[in-house]
Structures are given as structure tokens and as C-alpha cells.
Write a protein that holds these residues in place. Structure first.
Motif, PDB file in Angstrom:
ATOM      1  N   SER A 111      -2.704   8.750 -10.805  1.00  0.00           N
ATOM      2  CA  SER A 111      -1.350   9.305 -10.901  1.00  0.00           C
ATOM      3  C   SER A 111      -0.742   9.179 -12.296  1.00  0.00           C
ATOM      4  O   SER A 111       0.158   9.921 -12.642  1.00  0.00           O
ATOM      5  N   TYR A 112      -1.244   8.259 -13.100  1.00  0.00           N
ATOM      6  CA  TYR A 112      -0.702   8.070 -14.445  1.00  0.00           C
ATOM      7  C   TYR A 112      -1.603   8.702 -15.518  1.00  0.00           C
ATOM      8  O   TYR A 112      -1.579   8.309 -16.675  1.00  0.00           O
ATOM      9  N   ASN A 135       9.705  10.017  -6.244  1.00  0.00           N
ATOM     10  CA  ASN A 135       8.671  10.279  -7.250  1.00  0.00           C
ATOM     11  C   ASN A 135       8.884  11.673  -7.837  1.00  0.00           C
ATOM     12  O   ASN A 135       8.130  12.598  -7.587  1.00  0.00           O
ATOM     13  N   ASP A 137       3.110   3.949 -16.310  1.00  0.00           N
ATOM     14  CA  ASP A 137       3.034   4.360 -14.905  1.00  0.00           C
ATOM     15  C   ASP A 137       3.348   5.846 -14.713  1.00  0.00           C
ATOM     16  O   ASP A 137       3.312   6.336 -13.591  1.00  0.00           O
ATOM     17  N   LEU A 138       3.636   6.561 -15.778  1.00  0.00           N
ATOM     18  CA  LEU A 138       3.981   7.980 -15.681  1.00  0.00           C
ATOM     19  C   LEU A 138       2.764   8.868 -15.869  1.00  0.00           C
ATOM     20  O   LEU A 138       1.987   8.678 -16.816  1.00  0.00           O
ATOM     21  N   LYS A 183      12.634   3.711 -11.358  1.00  0.00           N
ATOM     22  CA  LYS A 183      11.364   4.448 -11.499  1.00  0.00           C
ATOM     23  C   LYS A 183      11.272   5.602 -10.507  1.00  0.00           C
ATOM     24  O   LYS A 183      10.280   5.758  -9.796  1.00  0.00           O
ATOM     25  N   LYS A 210       7.958   9.962 -11.673  1.00  0.00           N
ATOM     26  CA  LYS A 210       6.553   9.578 -11.657  1.00  0.00           C
ATOM     27  C   LYS A 210       5.711  10.472 -12.567  1.00  0.00           C
ATOM     28  O   LYS A 210       4.647  10.088 -13.005  1.00  0.00           O
TER      29      LYS A 210
END
Length: 174
Positions: A15-16, A50, A132-133, A106, A109
């Protein structure tokens, strides 16, 4: 369709990820990226907790993106999710920086960086600090004249001008 499949698959896997979408000018980068976010909403990768932030450096590109999101023709043709507009936040660089800096919960996302060949500029550093992005960079020109490498892991999808002419996406110039 292959570009959308690749983008969604790559973000599902990691996802990152830092991904590049390389399509020539006029080839549909904006619509492809919007359709990717729509697919990610359908698959539960993008939701209220997200969200996705779209960053651009020009007012005309911001307007173009917002116009595509709200265009009834595209909404109908691709059956866009009714929450697309609220889950895909289109902003200029400075506003986007403030959003990311203040995103203590956060809620974001993913980030899409339009014209990402500019992303080596200091104004874009904030978007790459948060590990985390997930980042999707859109560009027609993945190499820079100053030879600075872009901060992306891989090209998730790339096509050429000639392929787009053959498919009828772009008209061959005289």
C-alpha cells in the motif's frame, strides 16, 4: 484497463508503493488515475479512513481533474462511485502540504502527484516523508533533463505515443 489493473494490484501488494504511470500527453493519465481510485474505492482500499490526495502545481490541471471527476459522461460510462468526489481530494501543492502535515489521524493513505517529473523540487518533499503513504506519479516524461532520479519504486504501467495512435486514443499529427 491494464493500467488500472496494475495500479490497484501494486497498491494491494504494498500500500505504500511509489508507482509511476507513464502515458504520453493527451493519452488519458488523468482519467486513468481517477478510474484507478474509483476501483480502489470499490475494492475497499480507499474509504473515509483511507482517503486519496491529488496534488497538482497548476490551477488548470486542478480544474481539469475536478472536471473529469464530475463529468456526467464519465460518471455514467464508468459508473463512478458516488463517494469518489469526497474520497479524492484535489489540491494545489501548498494546500496539499498543509493537509499532509496536519493529518495526525492519518486519514490519507494515497497521494497522486500530477506532472510528477517536478517532484524533485523541494515543495514536494513533504509528500515523500511519510513512509506509510502510497504515491502514484503521473507523467509523460519520466526522465529529467537535469538527470535527477525520481523517488519512485517502479513504473506500474507505461505506453507509447505510437501505441496510443494505433488504438485511436491519440490522432496522428500531420
Amino acid at each position: 484497463d491494464n493500467a488500472i489493473k496494475n495500479i490497484v494490484s501494486d497498491f494491494k501488494e504494498k500500500s505504500y508503493s511509489r508507482l509511476l504511470l507513464v502515458i504520453p500527453t493527451g493519452g488519458g493519465k488523468t482519467l486513468t488515475a481517477i478510474r484507478s481510485v474509483d476501483q480502489m474505492i470499490s475494492e475497499g482500499l480507499v474509504d473515509k479512513k483511507n482517503k486519496c490526495l491529488w496534488i497538482t502545481h497548476r490551477k488548470a490541471l486542478k480544474k481539469q481533474t475536478k472536471d473529469v471527476i464530475s463529468d456526467k459522461k464519465w460518471i455514467k460510462k464508468f459508473n463512478f462511485n458516488k463517494n469518489l468526489d469526497s474520497l479524492l481530494d484535489v489540491q494545489m501543492i501548498l494546500a496539499g502540504q498543509k493537509i499532509i502535515v496536519n493529518d495526525v489521524e492519518k486519514k490519507y493513505k494515497y497521494i497522486i502527484i500530477d506532472e510528477c517529473h517536478h517532484s524533485k523540487a523541494s515543495s514536494y518533499k513533504q509528500f515523500f516523508k511519510r513512509e506509510d503513504l502510497g504515491v502514484l506519479g503521473l507523467t509523460a516524461t519520466p526522465t529529467r533533463l537535469d538527470k535527477k532520479e525520481l523517488d519512485f519504486d517502479k513504473i506500474t504501467y507505461q505506453t507509447t505515443f505510437k501505441k496510443l495512435i494505433r488504438k485511436g486514443v491519440i490522432i496522428e499529427p500531420n
